[in-house]
Design an enzyme around this catalytic site. Sequence first.
Site, PDB file in Angstrom:
ATOM      1  CG  HIS A   1      23.987  59.987 -15.158  1.00 34.75           C
ATOM      2  ND1 HIS A   1      24.937  59.405 -14.375  1.00 34.75           N
ATOM      3  CD2 HIS A   1      24.028  61.304 -14.895  1.00 34.75           C
ATOM      4  CE1 HIS A   1      25.534  60.330 -13.668  1.00 34.75           C
ATOM      5  NE2 HIS A   1      24.999  61.493 -13.957  1.00 34.75           N
TER       6      HIS A   1
ATOM      7  CD  GLU B   1       8.899  68.776   5.406  1.00 33.07           C
ATOM      8  OE1 GLU B   1       8.605  67.969   4.518  1.00 33.07           O
ATOM      9  OE2 GLU B   1      10.032  69.277   5.502  1.00 33.07           O
TER      10      GLU B   1
ATOM     11  CG  ASP C   1       8.280  64.334   5.120  1.00 32.18           C
ATOM     12  OD1 ASP C   1       8.361  63.108   5.333  1.00 32.18           O
ATOM     13  OD2 ASP C   1       9.166  64.983   4.548  1.00 32.18           O
TER      14      ASP C   1
ATOM     15  CB  CYS D   1       6.108  72.161  -2.457  1.00 28.21           C
ATOM     16  SG  CYS D   1       6.791  71.763  -0.850  1.00 28.21           S
TER      17      CYS D   1
HETATM   18  C1  PEP Z   1       7.020  66.810   1.369  1.00 31.46           C
HETATM   19  O1  PEP Z   1       7.390  66.248   2.392  1.00 31.46           O
HETATM   20  O2  PEP Z   1       5.823  66.911   1.036  1.00 31.46           O
HETATM   21  C2  PEP Z   1       7.997  67.387   0.428  1.00 31.46           C
HETATM   22  C3  PEP Z   1       7.628  68.177  -0.558  1.00 31.46           C
HETATM   23  O3  PEP Z   1       9.295  67.106   0.573  1.00 31.46           O
HETATM   24  P1  PEP Z   1       9.963  65.662   0.336  1.00 31.46           P
HETATM   25  O4  PEP Z   1       8.999  64.830  -0.456  1.00 31.46           O
HETATM   26  O5  PEP Z   1      11.233  65.940  -0.383  1.00 31.46           O
HETATM   27  O6  PEP Z   1      10.176  65.159   1.720  1.00 31.46           O
HETATM   28 MG    MG Z   2       9.354  66.510   3.183  1.00 33.98          MG
END
Ligand code: PEP
Ligand code: MG
Length: 541
Positions: free
Chosen positions: A185, A426, A450, A497
């Site tokens: 935390h 991904e 990913d 993202c």
């Molecule tokens: C990704 O794989 O780019 C992603 C945004 O998800 P995570 O990093 O949580 O796997």
């Molecule tokens: Mg991912």
Amino acid sequence: MTGKAVHFGIAVGPVVVIKPWEAQVKRYRIYNTASEMVRLEQGLYKVKNQLKKLYEKALEEVGQEGAAIFNAHLMLLEDAGFLDSIHTIIQAEKVNAEYAVATTGTHYADMFAGMDDDYMQERGIDVMDVSGRVIRALQGQEELSVTEMEPSIIVAEDLTPGEVMQMDKKKILALVTVRGSANSHTAILAAMMNIPAIVGAELSLGDLQPGKLGIVDGYEGSFVIDATEVELSVAREKIRAQEEEQALLQCMKGKETVTKDGRRIGLLANIGGVQDIAYALENDAEGIGLFRSEFLYLQKDRLPTEEEQLHVYKKALQKMEGKLVTIRTLDIGADKQVDYLELGKEDNPALGFRAIRICLTRKDIFKTQLRALFRAGMHGELAVLYPMITSLSEVLQIKEIAEEVAKELASEGLSYQVPKQGIMIETPAAVMISDELAELVDFFSIGTNDLTQYTLALDRQNERLDAFYDAHHPAVLRMIGMVVENGHRHGIPVGICGELGSDMELTELFLKMGVDELSVSPGNILRLRASIREMSKEEEG
Ligand code: PEP
Ligand code: MG
């Protein structure tokens, strides 16, 4: 000295060392145990009042999620087992209340520390936090007060969330702890307060002289004491540059993320929970592009219930006041293991039973989350994002389950709203069939973390492969271009993202490809906005 950087930034200032309370508790004999019990009650009463005030303060500053810890502390003070143990020690051993609290606290903390689970180990720190507070109250000590001190670097064996929370943020230049994990935390609070922080620092507190000048580098995870003039001037230069950039960026708040020739780009925030929303809003996020809901599951020792999830999702939507909140469904497996699901060990977890594969197998878990999400949909602008898609059949199954969930909610008379539904792109498989996938969903969000791992056949957790890791590999970049093209052909928006979304060397390329949205960690938003506002089609080339 080095440690694990848990929040970025540079700080230079005097060092304040916070010593643990255990060393200060003395054991002495009590003849009137009844009056000692009254003294204990008075101490507990005082602490409960402190905790209630801290809860209110945290609620205002960091929101419900960050404040919840103080409620947990209050509950501990009402725990029958914890109190029984303290009472028994006072009465049976005829000893002072401080000693009884310290012994009980240490016993509980040791028990938690011995558990084979990061989360439970952190609860040991909570027990120590509360116990220390009761002991200080019994000793008539004032609350740990750093309000009088000049702005300093706080160094401690470990810092409890309570200790961090009650500090005056303006007086803390940085936090350095010997123990503690990135999950703690304390680390979470440091990030929310935007204070440079290092955990797991390799240092001995006994050797530290308070008042000495220190440098904390929350990018590199380094801590220097007795810095040379050269080191100090380098650090001060970095701070100056950092402050200058921050000040300049403030004028980006409230501005549109639009290129010089008028093209709007969505600039959203990635968050791990409701506690991060304050920071996202502070950085003027246009919405949440990725809420990694798995943290909800990772922070518990059992599955979160539908009501618990509904509460969290609703809170997120309310805090964002009508702005988009994209919640990704459970993405566990690989590096994010949830022990209580007992999914077993795998030889290749990154290629294993994870994310949507778990959800489509354990439909009960998936449906609970979808029910909570669809019910939350009534309270704002929600979108749901499904991770780790590799086939059309997975999306068709998801849609079937989503329809089932909507029907069930309707038949139970519960109010709900089916949100927009999109998928993470991904895996290379999803890229290659993105043309067909685009017909089935409302939007695409490219997970470059990913996607890079699976395209380059390179485990993202393995630091030995750093030399082979090419974040700008043309294979990945071409895939992004292809996904945007396919998404747009079917009229759906495409965002990024993954971490690549905040890589400013690529922003221009992404705009040129037609990427509609970037979702990044909140601290990167204003910087990206400033850069995008300087771009135009002609320059994109
Ligand atoms: C990704 O794989 O780019 C992603 C945004 O998800 P995570 O990093 O949580 O796997
Ligand atoms: Mg991912």
